[in-house]
Enzyme design. Structure first.
Site, PDB file in Angstrom:
ATOM      1  N   HIS A  28       5.963 -27.942   8.688  1.00 40.57           N
ATOM      2  CA  HIS A  28       7.359 -28.359   8.489  1.00 40.57           C
ATOM      3  C   HIS A  28       7.653 -29.763   9.028  1.00 40.57           C
ATOM      4  CE1 HIS A  28       7.817 -24.268   7.384  1.00 40.57           C
ATOM      5  NE2 HIS A  28       7.957 -23.779   8.589  1.00 40.57           N
ATOM      6  N   LYS A  77      10.925 -22.554  20.554  1.00 39.79           N
ATOM      7  CA  LYS A  77      11.672 -21.290  20.526  1.00 39.79           C
ATOM      8  C   LYS A  77      12.521 -21.194  21.778  1.00 39.79           C
ATOM      9  CE  LYS A  77       8.579 -18.502  17.746  1.00 39.79           C
ATOM     10  NZ  LYS A  77       9.607 -18.299  16.703  1.00 39.79           N
ATOM     11  N   GLU A 131      14.775 -23.491  17.526  1.00 36.79           N
ATOM     12  CA  GLU A 131      15.131 -22.099  17.240  1.00 36.79           C
ATOM     13  C   GLU A 131      15.685 -21.467  18.517  1.00 36.79           C
ATOM     14  OE1 GLU A 131      12.038 -20.146  14.339  1.00 36.79           O
ATOM     15  OE2 GLU A 131      10.975 -21.051  16.003  1.00 36.79           O
ATOM     16  N   ARG A 134       0.818  -1.230   0.000  1.00 36.81           N
ATOM     17  CA  ARG A 134       0.000   0.000   0.000  1.00 36.81           C
ATOM     18  C   ARG A 134       0.843   1.268   0.000  1.00 36.81           C
ATOM     19  NH1 ARG A 134      -3.351  -1.607   5.143  1.00 36.81           N
ATOM     20  NH2 ARG A 134      -1.185  -2.113   5.618  1.00 36.81           N
ATOM     21  N   ASP A 147       2.267 -23.590  13.999  1.00 37.16           N
ATOM     22  CA  ASP A 147       3.279 -22.854  13.250  1.00 37.16           C
ATOM     23  C   ASP A 147       4.341 -23.774  12.659  1.00 37.16           C
ATOM     24  OD1 ASP A 147       4.458 -20.374  12.378  1.00 37.16           O
ATOM     25  OD2 ASP A 147       6.028 -20.687  13.873  1.00 37.16           O
ATOM     26  N   ASP A 196       6.387 -24.755   1.443  1.00 36.61           N
ATOM     27  CA  ASP A 196       6.921 -25.107   2.759  1.00 36.61           C
ATOM     28  C   ASP A 196       8.424 -25.116   2.558  1.00 36.61           C
ATOM     29  OD1 ASP A 196       8.037 -26.422   4.952  1.00 36.61           O
ATOM     30  OD2 ASP A 196       6.162 -27.468   5.355  1.00 36.61           O
ATOM     31  N   HIS A 197       9.088 -24.048   3.024  1.00 37.53           N
ATOM     32  CA  HIS A 197      10.478 -23.872   2.591  1.00 37.53           C
ATOM     33  C   HIS A 197      11.396 -24.981   3.106  1.00 37.53           C
ATOM     34  CE1 HIS A 197      10.693 -21.749   6.465  1.00 37.53           C
ATOM     35  NE2 HIS A 197      11.957 -22.055   6.460  1.00 37.53           N
ATOM     36  N   LYS A 201       2.611 -20.264   4.332  1.00 30.69           N
ATOM     37  CA  LYS A 201       1.942 -20.668   5.563  1.00 30.69           C
ATOM     38  C   LYS A 201       1.659 -19.410   6.386  1.00 30.69           C
ATOM     39  CE  LYS A 201       5.437 -20.927   9.013  1.00 30.69           C
ATOM     40  NZ  LYS A 201       6.198 -21.574  10.010  1.00 30.69           N
TER      41      LYS A 201
HETATM   42  P1  NAP Z   1       4.901  -8.276   6.998  1.00 34.71           P
HETATM   43  O1  NAP Z   1       6.320  -7.938   7.258  1.00 34.71           O
HETATM   44  O2  NAP Z   1       3.856  -7.822   7.955  1.00 34.71           O
HETATM   45  O3  NAP Z   1       4.557  -7.727   5.530  1.00 34.71           O
HETATM   46  C1  NAP Z   1       3.240  -7.633   5.060  1.00 34.71           C
HETATM   47  C2  NAP Z   1       3.279  -6.995   3.688  1.00 34.71           C
HETATM   48  O4  NAP Z   1       1.940  -6.908   3.198  1.00 34.71           O
HETATM   49  C3  NAP Z   1       3.832  -5.575   3.668  1.00 34.71           C
HETATM   50  O5  NAP Z   1       4.548  -5.376   2.474  1.00 34.71           O
HETATM   51  C4  NAP Z   1       2.578  -4.717   3.679  1.00 34.71           C
HETATM   52  O6  NAP Z   1       2.856  -3.438   3.143  1.00 34.71           O
HETATM   53  C5  NAP Z   1       1.686  -5.563   2.779  1.00 34.71           C
HETATM   54  N1  NAP Z   1       0.253  -5.307   2.991  1.00 34.71           N
HETATM   55  C6  NAP Z   1      -0.416  -5.257   4.164  1.00 34.71           C
HETATM   56  N2  NAP Z   1      -1.723  -4.973   3.956  1.00 34.71           N
HETATM   57  C7  NAP Z   1      -1.880  -4.855   2.608  1.00 34.71           C
HETATM   58  C8  NAP Z   1      -2.984  -4.559   1.773  1.00 34.71           C
HETATM   59  N3  NAP Z   1      -4.211  -4.342   2.267  1.00 34.71           N
HETATM   60  N4  NAP Z   1      -2.778  -4.527   0.441  1.00 34.71           N
HETATM   61  C9  NAP Z   1      -1.554  -4.735  -0.096  1.00 34.71           C
HETATM   62  N5  NAP Z   1      -0.462  -5.028   0.658  1.00 34.71           N
HETATM   63  C10 NAP Z   1      -0.628  -5.071   1.991  1.00 34.71           C
HETATM   64  O7  NAP Z   1       4.689  -9.862   6.845  1.00 34.71           O
HETATM   65  P2  NAP Z   1       5.807 -10.965   6.506  1.00 34.71           P
HETATM   66  O8  NAP Z   1       6.519 -11.332   7.753  1.00 34.71           O
HETATM   67  O9  NAP Z   1       6.595 -10.538   5.333  1.00 34.71           O
HETATM   68  O10 NAP Z   1       4.894 -12.229   6.155  1.00 34.71           O
HETATM   69  C11 NAP Z   1       4.165 -12.344   4.956  1.00 34.71           C
HETATM   70  C12 NAP Z   1       3.487 -13.711   4.911  1.00 34.71           C
HETATM   71  O11 NAP Z   1       4.480 -14.728   4.916  1.00 34.71           O
HETATM   72  C13 NAP Z   1       2.604 -14.004   6.119  1.00 34.71           C
HETATM   73  O12 NAP Z   1       1.541 -14.817   5.699  1.00 34.71           O
HETATM   74  C14 NAP Z   1       3.517 -14.785   7.049  1.00 34.71           C
HETATM   75  O13 NAP Z   1       2.807 -15.612   7.919  1.00 34.71           O
HETATM   76  C15 NAP Z   1       4.296 -15.596   6.024  1.00 34.71           C
HETATM   77  N6  NAP Z   1       5.603 -16.017   6.507  1.00 34.71           N
HETATM   78  C16 NAP Z   1       6.526 -15.096   6.893  1.00 34.71           C
HETATM   79  C17 NAP Z   1       7.780 -15.525   7.312  1.00 34.71           C
HETATM   80  C18 NAP Z   1       8.856 -14.552   7.714  1.00 34.71           C
HETATM   81  O14 NAP Z   1       9.986 -15.004   7.972  1.00 34.71           O
HETATM   82  N7  NAP Z   1       8.579 -13.263   7.765  1.00 34.71           N
HETATM   83  C19 NAP Z   1       8.077 -16.910   7.355  1.00 34.71           C
HETATM   84  C20 NAP Z   1       7.106 -17.810   6.933  1.00 34.71           C
HETATM   85  C21 NAP Z   1       5.874 -17.364   6.517  1.00 34.71           C
HETATM   86  P3  NAP Z   1       1.895  -2.154   3.403  1.00 34.71           P
HETATM   87  O15 NAP Z   1       1.592  -2.130   4.874  1.00 34.71           O
HETATM   88  O16 NAP Z   1       2.683  -0.981   2.908  1.00 34.71           O
HETATM   89  O17 NAP Z   1       0.685  -2.376   2.587  1.00 34.71           O
END
Ligand code: NAP
Length: 492
Positions: free
Chosen positions: A242, A341, A218, A51, A237, A179-180, A150
């Site tokens: 995994h 964790k 972890e 956004r 989780d 699933d990495h 996930k």
């Molecule tokens: P995050 O850091 O909270 O990022 C969320 C992203 O979505 C941001 O770029 C945000 O940008 C965007 N966003 C939020 N609301 C939006 C909307 N209405 N329209 C368009 N874009 C929007 O989350 P993340 O940690 O990267 O995780 C992303 C997904 O991967 C989740 O499902 C999480 O469970 C999964 N995941 C993450 C990890 C990890 O290591 N981080 C590992 C495994 C799985 P704006 O706020 O600018 O819109």
């Protein structure tokens, strides 16, 4: 050693959530490394969506800074950063609103014919909106692919909702549930070890294997994931995806071929063979824990509740459990799973513990004959160790020693091991679903996990406390020791 890199077809990759943690820490660094390796064609495009009104230049600056950090020390990769950044574009879109979608769709359809990947790196709450809008703008036809992260739901019902919504826009053959852990070198090496060698398969059953241990530990605590993690917990989780996927790779029958459906059919049979854990045995064969203050990575750390800023959470940050696969091959072979964790080290490994020799010919003075173990380490230092008994070298009588045949992949082959996301992203572009979960696998995994969650709910027991920096509650040790076994410790 030279590594063959086969370039993939030209693609457009759209990362919804392109400014988020996953995108900046894993997806974009992975793509940069593949680009630096010559695998990504020059006319491919990577398009971030979020956004924030960043603009393309603002996005490149943000990604550039993140990639400098992520790839520090990798000079050859960093040298390619300016060229890589020139492939990046950005669209400010709100997934829940219509504004901007027409322009976004037009920018993609102008490059029709090429592979289009939509990576949904956002909260799952946005999956329905994003998929519906992609469909409404005609972006869901072949050769489009969608990748979902996930958590795929928090139970069977919510997983079905997500799968239905994504399935209403994309065919199953276009959906890549990532699933990495399956992208890790060692997991694929498990396939090679089992099915490209004659040595192991005859031993790979209840006649020769005593039990299997799968540990994913972890050292980190909540990091920035508090709001998600506290509604999920370790079982949802980590175990539902995994650890169960790793269990499947160990336990599955040889697939007829290394094709996506052949492999996934076999994994599904394992998931369907998991013996349901009944409510009256859940306290005996599962352990839930929650860390309290302690020491981790050399420093004092707060407990889970302090990190969370709430005193009443019962979310588990640790799970250990005993699973049984009720089929001909694995009857009577327990699979002990544990994950948590704030454990003492970051390690993910699968330990195949073989049975005792039927009879020892050695004097007591030779020392015990310790059963063989095959240890597959997924992180850190991916590699395989086969623990064998040998004669203690040198004079002085015959004494036995338990030693590992060690094969650290990075050392043995002198090549950079691609990170799981690197490989998986290229598999998506190629359209290879072998290392991605099919819908029925996700459903079968939830079907096994749901009753455990329900039973915990009914028990109303709080999770058992454990000190940060320890291997979880003492009940996790008791879980395996009750069966006359111990958790594997790498002594070498
Ligand atoms: P995050 O850091 O909270 O990022 C969320 C992203 O979505 C941001 O770029 C945000 O940008 C965007 N966003 C939020 N609301 C939006 C909307 N209405 N329209 C368009 N874009 C929007 O989350 P993340 O940690 O990267 O995780 C992303 C997904 O991967 C989740 O499902 C999480 O469970 C999964 N995941 C993450 C990890 C990890 O290591 N981080 C590992 C495994 C799985 P704006 O706020 O600018 O819109």
């Amino acid at each position: 050693m030279t590594v063959k890199t086969i370039p993939v077809a030209t693609f457009d990759l759209v990362i919804f959530g392109g400014t988020g943690d996953l995108a900046l820490r894993k997806l974009l660094p992975g793509l940069l490394r593949r680009y630096a390796d010559g695998q990504i064609p020059e006319d491919s495009r990577i398009i971030g969506v979020a956004r924030d009104a960043l603009g393309a230049d603002g996005y490149r600056a943000k990604v550039g800074a993140a990639l400098e950090r992520a790839c520090s020390g990798e000079e050859a990769v960093r040298a390619k950063l300016p060229a890589f950044l020139s492939k990046l574009d950005y669209h400010a879109l709100d997934a829940t609103k219509d504004a901007g979608w027409d322009d976004f769709a037009a920018s993609l359809t102008s490059a029709d014919g090429r592979v289009r990947v939509f990576y949904l790196s956002t909260s799952p709450a946005l999956f329905v909106d994003i998929c519906n809008r992609l469909r409404d703008h005609g972006l869901n036809g072949e050769p489009s692919r969608v990748v979902i992260e996930k958590p795929i739901g928090h139970d069977s019902a919510s997983a079905a909702q997500i799968n239905n919504a994504v399935g209403a826009a994309f065919a199953e053959g276009q959906i890549f549930r990532i699933d990495h852990y399956l992208g890790k070198e060692t997991v694929q090496n498990l396939l090679a070890l089992r099915f490209a060698n004659i040595l192991f398969e005859p031993l790979w059953n209840a006649n020769r294997i005593d039990h299997v241990q799968i540990t994913v530990a972890e050292t980190v605590g909540l990091e920035k994931r508090a709001s998600y993690y506290d509604t999920a917990g370790a079982l949802r989780d980590m175990v539902q995806n995994h650890l169960l996927q790793l269990l499947c790779m160990v336990a599955m029958e040889p697939p007829a071929a290394l094709s996506a459906d052949a492999v996934r059919d076999e994994k599904l049979k394992v998931l369907r063979s998991l013996r349901p854990i009944r409510a009256d045995e859940v306290a005996q064969i599962t352990v839930r824990g929650q860390y309290k203050a302690g020491a981790s990575s050399g420093g004092a750390v707060p407990g889970y509740l302090e990190e969370l800023g709430r005193a009443d959470s019962r979310t588990e940050t640790f799970v250990a459990l005993k699973a049984e696969v009720d089929n001909w091959r694995w009857a009577g072979v327990p699979f002990y799973l544990r994950t948590g964790k704030r454990l003492p080290e970051r390690v993910s490994e699968i330990v195949i513990c073989f049975r005792d020799v039927p009879h020892s010919i050695f004097e007591d003075s030779a020392g015990p004959v310790v059963p063989n173990k095959l240890v597959l380490r997924l992180q850190p230092d991916e590699g395989v160790k086969l623990w064998l008994m040998i004669k203690d070298p040198g004079p002085g009588g015959l004494r036995l020693q338990h030693v590992p045949l060690d094969m650290s992949f990075a050392e043995a082959f002198g090549v950079h091991q691609p990170e799981a996301y690197e490989r998986l992203l290229m598999d998506v572009v190629r359209g290879n679903q072998t290392l991605f979960m099919r819908r029925d696998e996700v459903e079968a995994a939830w079907k096994w996990v749901d009753p455990i969650l329900d039973a915990w709910e009914q028990l109303r027991d709080p999770p058992k406390p454990y000190t940060a920096g320890s291997w979880g509650p003492s009940a996790a040790v008791a879980l395996i020791e009750r069966d006359g076994r111990t958790w594997h410790e790498d002594a070498a």
